[in-house]
Design a protein around this motif. Structure first.
Motif, mmCIF file in Angstrom:
data_model
loop_
_atom_site.group_PDB
_atom_site.id
_atom_site.type_symbol
_atom_site.label_atom_id
_atom_site.label_comp_id
_atom_site.label_asym_id
_atom_site.label_seq_id
_atom_site.Cartn_x
_atom_site.Cartn_y
_atom_site.Cartn_z
ATOM 1 N N PRO A 137 0.810 -1.218 0.000
ATOM 2 C CA PRO A 137 0.000 0.000 0.000
ATOM 3 C C PRO A 137 0.845 1.271 0.000
ATOM 4 O O PRO A 137 1.917 1.314 0.607
ATOM 5 N N SER A 138 0.351 2.292 -0.682
ATOM 6 C CA SER A 138 0.971 3.613 -0.586
ATOM 7 C C SER A 138 0.398 4.344 0.625
ATOM 8 O O SER A 138 0.981 5.302 1.116
ATOM 9 N N HIS A 139 -0.740 3.880 1.104
ATOM 10 C CA HIS A 139 -1.339 4.382 2.344
ATOM 11 C C HIS A 139 -2.058 3.217 2.999
ATOM 12 O O HIS A 139 -2.782 2.479 2.340
ATOM 13 N N LEU A 140 -1.842 3.047 4.297
ATOM 14 C CA LEU A 140 -2.519 2.006 5.060
ATOM 15 C C LEU A 140 -2.861 2.555 6.429
ATOM 16 O O LEU A 140 -1.994 3.075 7.134
ATOM 17 N N GLU A 141 -4.127 2.462 6.770
ATOM 18 C CA GLU A 141 -4.594 2.885 8.085
ATOM 19 C C GLU A 141 -5.458 1.756 8.640
ATOM 20 O O GLU A 141 -6.428 1.349 8.019
ATOM 21 N N VAL A 142 -5.067 1.240 9.782
ATOM 22 C CA VAL A 142 -5.835 0.196 10.461
ATOM 23 C C VAL A 142 -6.257 0.767 11.814
ATOM 24 O O VAL A 142 -5.421 1.230 12.584
ATOM 25 N N VAL A 143 -7.568 0.740 12.066
ATOM 26 C CA VAL A 143 -8.124 1.314 13.291
ATOM 27 C C VAL A 143 -8.875 0.228 14.048
ATOM 28 O O VAL A 143 -9.741 -0.437 13.484
ATOM 29 N N ASN A 144 -8.538 0.067 15.324
ATOM 30 C CA ASN A 144 -9.257 -0.867 16.189
ATOM 31 C C ASN A 144 -10.526 -0.156 16.656
ATOM 32 O O ASN A 144 -10.468 0.781 17.440
ATOM 33 N N GLU A 145 -11.670 -0.602 16.158
ATOM 34 C CA GLU A 145 -12.959 0.007 16.498
ATOM 35 C C GLU A 145 -13.737 -0.830 17.511
ATOM 36 O O GLU A 145 -14.932 -0.645 17.698
ATOM 37 N N SER A 146 -13.068 -1.732 18.185
ATOM 38 C CA SER A 146 -13.726 -2.661 19.104
ATOM 39 C C SER A 146 -14.493 -1.953 20.217
ATOM 40 O O SER A 146 -15.543 -2.428 20.654
ATOM 41 N N SER A 147 -13.991 -0.818 20.684
ATOM 42 C CA SER A 147 -14.633 -0.137 21.817
ATOM 43 C C SER A 147 -16.031 0.364 21.481
ATOM 44 O O SER A 147 -16.821 0.641 22.376
ATOM 45 N N GLY A 148 -16.381 0.477 20.204
ATOM 46 C CA GLY A 148 -17.702 0.929 19.794
ATOM 47 C C GLY A 148 -18.691 -0.201 19.584
ATOM 48 O O GLY A 148 -19.750 0.003 19.010
ATOM 49 N N HIS A 149 -18.348 -1.397 20.065
ATOM 50 C CA HIS A 149 -19.190 -2.567 19.828
ATOM 51 C C HIS A 149 -19.522 -3.277 21.133
ATOM 52 O O HIS A 149 -18.792 -3.171 22.118
#
Length: 103
Positions: free
Chosen positions: A16-28
């Motif tokens: 990837p030229s851009h990669l963003e991984v976000v842990n969204e577990s707290s919203g579930h």
């Protein structure tokens, strides 16, 4: 190594030229500190050239491999772009019906 870090490493194979991984577990629902179950990935890569959206998602699923499944990642929101499609736009995730309610 955290699931988030493992996912980042696996998605690097898409160069990837851009990669963003976000842990969204707290919203579930069922969240507790340290839980890793729901993620969002924004990936910009030439690896998606000529692919329809579903094919892009399949490519990401293949890269994530066994990280997706029981006891690991429950949900992965994928935003897959070619470099010419990517304008730095926000990629919001939908609200979870089972999210903890604000008091």
């Amino acid at each position: 190594m955290s699931l988030e870090q493992q996912l980042i490493e696996r998605l690097q194979q898409l160069t990837p030229s851009h990669l963003e991984v976000v842990n969204e577990s707290s919203g579930h629902g069922g969240y507790f500190p340290g839980k890793e179950s729901h993620f969002k990935a924004v990936i910009v890569s030439e690896a998606f050239a000529g692919l329809r959206l579903v094919q892009r998602h399949q490519k990401v699923y293949a890269a994530a491999g066994d990280l997706l499944g029981p006891g690991h990642i429950h949900a992965l929101a994928i935003h897959a772009f070619l470099p010419e499609e990517w304008q730095g736009q926000a990629a919001p995730s939908p609200e979870c019906a089972h999210a903890p309610k604000a008091e």
